[in-house]
Design a protein around this motif. Sequence first.
Motif, PDB file in Angstrom:
ATOM      1  N   ARG A  95     -14.363  -4.404   7.221  1.00  0.00           N
ATOM      2  CA  ARG A  95     -13.960  -3.507   8.302  1.00  0.00           C
ATOM      3  C   ARG A  95     -13.776  -4.212   9.641  1.00  0.00           C
ATOM      4  NH1 ARG A  95     -16.538   2.450   7.077  1.00  0.00           N
ATOM      5  NH2 ARG A  95     -15.897   2.504   4.892  1.00  0.00           N
ATOM      6  N   TYR A 126      -7.229  -1.411   6.813  1.00  0.00           N
ATOM      7  CA  TYR A 126      -7.267  -1.233   5.365  1.00  0.00           C
ATOM      8  C   TYR A 126      -6.111  -0.380   4.840  1.00  0.00           C
ATOM      9  CZ  TYR A 126      -9.781  -1.574   0.943  1.00  0.00           C
ATOM     10  OH  TYR A 126     -10.157  -1.895  -0.345  1.00  0.00           O
ATOM     11  N   GLU A 163     -14.944  -3.368   1.171  1.00  0.00           N
ATOM     12  CA  GLU A 163     -13.967  -3.234   2.248  1.00  0.00           C
ATOM     13  C   GLU A 163     -14.455  -3.988   3.479  1.00  0.00           C
ATOM     14  OE1 GLU A 163     -12.429   0.284   5.230  1.00  0.00           O
ATOM     15  OE2 GLU A 163     -13.047   0.817   3.208  1.00  0.00           O
ATOM     16  N   TYR A 187      -3.979  -8.805   2.270  1.00  0.00           N
ATOM     17  CA  TYR A 187      -4.481  -8.719   3.652  1.00  0.00           C
ATOM     18  C   TYR A 187      -3.618  -9.561   4.585  1.00  0.00           C
ATOM     19  CZ  TYR A 187      -6.817 -12.872   1.723  1.00  0.00           C
ATOM     20  OH  TYR A 187      -7.079 -14.059   1.081  1.00  0.00           O
ATOM     21  N   MET A 214      -3.488  -2.773   3.519  1.00  0.00           N
ATOM     22  CA  MET A 214      -3.917  -3.793   2.564  1.00  0.00           C
ATOM     23  C   MET A 214      -3.917  -3.187   1.166  1.00  0.00           C
ATOM     24  SD  MET A 214      -7.162  -5.437   4.613  1.00  0.00           S
ATOM     25  CE  MET A 214      -7.002  -5.944   6.321  1.00  0.00           C
ATOM     26  N   SER A 247       0.826  -1.213   0.000  1.00  0.00           N
ATOM     27  CA  SER A 247       0.000   0.000   0.000  1.00  0.00           C
ATOM     28  C   SER A 247       0.856   1.257   0.000  1.00  0.00           C
ATOM     29  CB  SER A 247      -0.928   0.011   1.218  1.00  0.00           C
ATOM     30  OG  SER A 247      -0.191  -0.163   2.418  1.00  0.00           O
ATOM     31  N   HIS A 287     -10.206 -13.650   6.401  1.00  0.00           N
ATOM     32  CA  HIS A 287     -10.306 -12.823   5.200  1.00  0.00           C
ATOM     33  C   HIS A 287     -10.351 -13.703   3.954  1.00  0.00           C
ATOM     34  CE1 HIS A 287      -9.736  -8.518   6.442  1.00  0.00           C
ATOM     35  NE2 HIS A 287      -9.504  -9.148   7.578  1.00  0.00           N
TER      36      HIS A 287
END
Length: 304
Positions: free
Chosen positions: A270, A113, A268, A106, A116, A76, A278
């Motif tokens: 959360r 986030y 997304e 993830y 990720m 990211s 995930h």
Amino acid sequence: MDTMRDRLAPTLTRLLQEDPRVAVVLAEIGKDGFADALRQYPDRVINVGIREQLLVGAAAGMALTGLRPVVHTFASFLVERPFEQVKLDFGYQGVGAVLVSAAASYDWPAGGYTHMAPGDVALLDTLDGWTVHVPGHPDEAETLLRHAVAAGDDTVYVRLSLQSNAQARQVDGERFLTVREGRSGVVVAVGPLLDAVLEATEGLDATVLYATTVRPFDGEALRRATRAGGTDVVLVEPYLAGTSTAAANDALADVPHRVLGLGVGRAELRRYGTVEQHTAAHGLDAASLRQRISGFFQQGAAGS
């Protein structure tokens, strides 16, 4: 077993010793693994601090001097946050580097986030000429990293993950591997999702291709597989679902075909959870994959 990222610093330290063109640029993350290299090669191992735009700009400047920079941080922070610099400092100036990411889509759910990057490969797809490696095992990561560094002045992205297959395959940095042959359809398993795909397709009459270099996309391998294994194609990717559907469609443009893109969903999530949670939430566990793949193939057979 060590992880893909565990291999990074030792491999790059050896490459620093072997090739005076190689340089390493960091943005704080991962610096501890390069402590010895920082002392040995202070002019070729640079830590810019928590400055991701500078990370990319400094690497591009080093490339302009003739060095081969390897740039490392979380995906990211490497692709998304400094994307303008990636686009301009490398592409516009016509220089190359090796971008090596960690955390994948993830890998660290507790980071939230901001840590990720399921859209990283799709984002690089908007740029011209990038090679993208997605290893599925630490041994493959080391092999593909060496390929990337040796790739002249090309721009290369190496996507590391904590997720891994149980065994390494003989990857060459170019072609898809045929792991299983069948006649009802073709499944392309990318990087660390191969084991889940093999479990999901156990007993199905399907061809399984293994992809660790996804750009350039090996369209010839896909065409060859569909000639024997049917033209229903499922892409199972560890990043944004559908990232490679256009590439697959282009490869099969001259034949009737169907393509299903499976991967990380756009919604997304959360809740932090675990990597396994995930994976299940995105339908990338073996049980979910089997249901989705077999359903797709059955639908195609019913309509033929």
